[in-house]
Design a protein around this motif. Structure first.
Motif: not given
Lengths: 112, 114
Positions: A38, A41-43, A45, A81, B2, B5, B9, B90, B107
């Motif tokens: 993760q 600030s993202q979900g 992966e 990254r 994406a 979605t 947000r 999420f 996201p």
């Protein structure tokens, strides 16, 4: 799902390999070993998963111990990254409630 | 665009209000999930759905309800929001029937209940 143990945090330098360990001493024969990460600030992966044999993909390699009680996620050449929280998750696809069980993961810090 | 979605947000709402979070996916997957993440912690499963007619409770379903309007849409509702439901939410999808599937996450929606 069986429990996993990961270090809270690890630090590495950019462009060097990173080895992220995971212990899962109570793993069952039908548990797959999944890794997700993760980024800030993202979900989460998906990174990689395996059952018994070592696995490679474009993102990373997964090395699984012969007794399957531990595994290591290998990032061959870390970049900035790659700084993220990495989660090691056991997934029994034999049945039961669906969904992934996330622990606290390992916070990987990459130094330039 | 994406694959998964989520809307909105970000959302700030007051205690007692009803709120709906929406999730859409273009991956054609049958399975969809809602998770919640609190600061410094991993994700916890709220609800999951194998298909439009099959919805199941997860680890922390109390105070939440869901609706699977179509294969591509899965909504999460808080009937009467309370402050401890402040969290990141999420949505995720995965294919049905794969023996060792991976999940694809949206996201996230940052929800604040005041």
């Amino acid at each position: 799902d069986a429990k996993t143990t990961q270090p809270n945090s690890m630090e590495s330098n950019e462009e060097e390999p990173v080895h992220l360990p995971c212990n899962h001493s109570t793993i069952s024969g039908t548990d797959y070993i999944h890794w997700y990460r993760q980024l800030p600030s993202q979900g989460p992966e998906y990174v990689i998963h395996g059952l018994t044999s070592n696995v490679n993909n474009r993102m990373a390699s997964l090395a699984i111990a012969e007794d399957r009680k531990s595994s290591t996620l290998i990032l061959h050449r870390a970049t900035l990254r790659d700084a993220a929280v990495y989660y090691c998750i056991l997934r029994d696809v034999g049945g039961g409630a669906d969904g992934l069980t996330f622990g606290k993961g390992t916070h990987l810090i990459i130094q330039p | 665009d994406a694959d998964v979605t989520q809307t909105p947000r970000n959302r700030i709402t007051k205690t007692g209000k009803r709120i709906m979070l929406e999730c859409s996916q273009t991956k054609g997957h049958d399975r969809m999930y809602w998770y919640r993440q609190d600061p410094g912690l991993g994700l916890r499963l709220i609800y999951y759905s194998f298909d439009v007619k099959d919805i199941n409770k997860g680890e922390i379903s109390d105070g939440y309800s869901v609706s699977r309007q179509a294969q591509a849409k899965f909504s999460l509702s808080l009937e009467s929001a309370i402050p401890n439901q402040t969290a990141l939410y999420f949505c995720a999808t995965s294919p049905l029937g794969a023996p060792d599937y991976e999940q694809y996450f949206g996201p996230g929606t940052r929800l604040t209940v005041t």
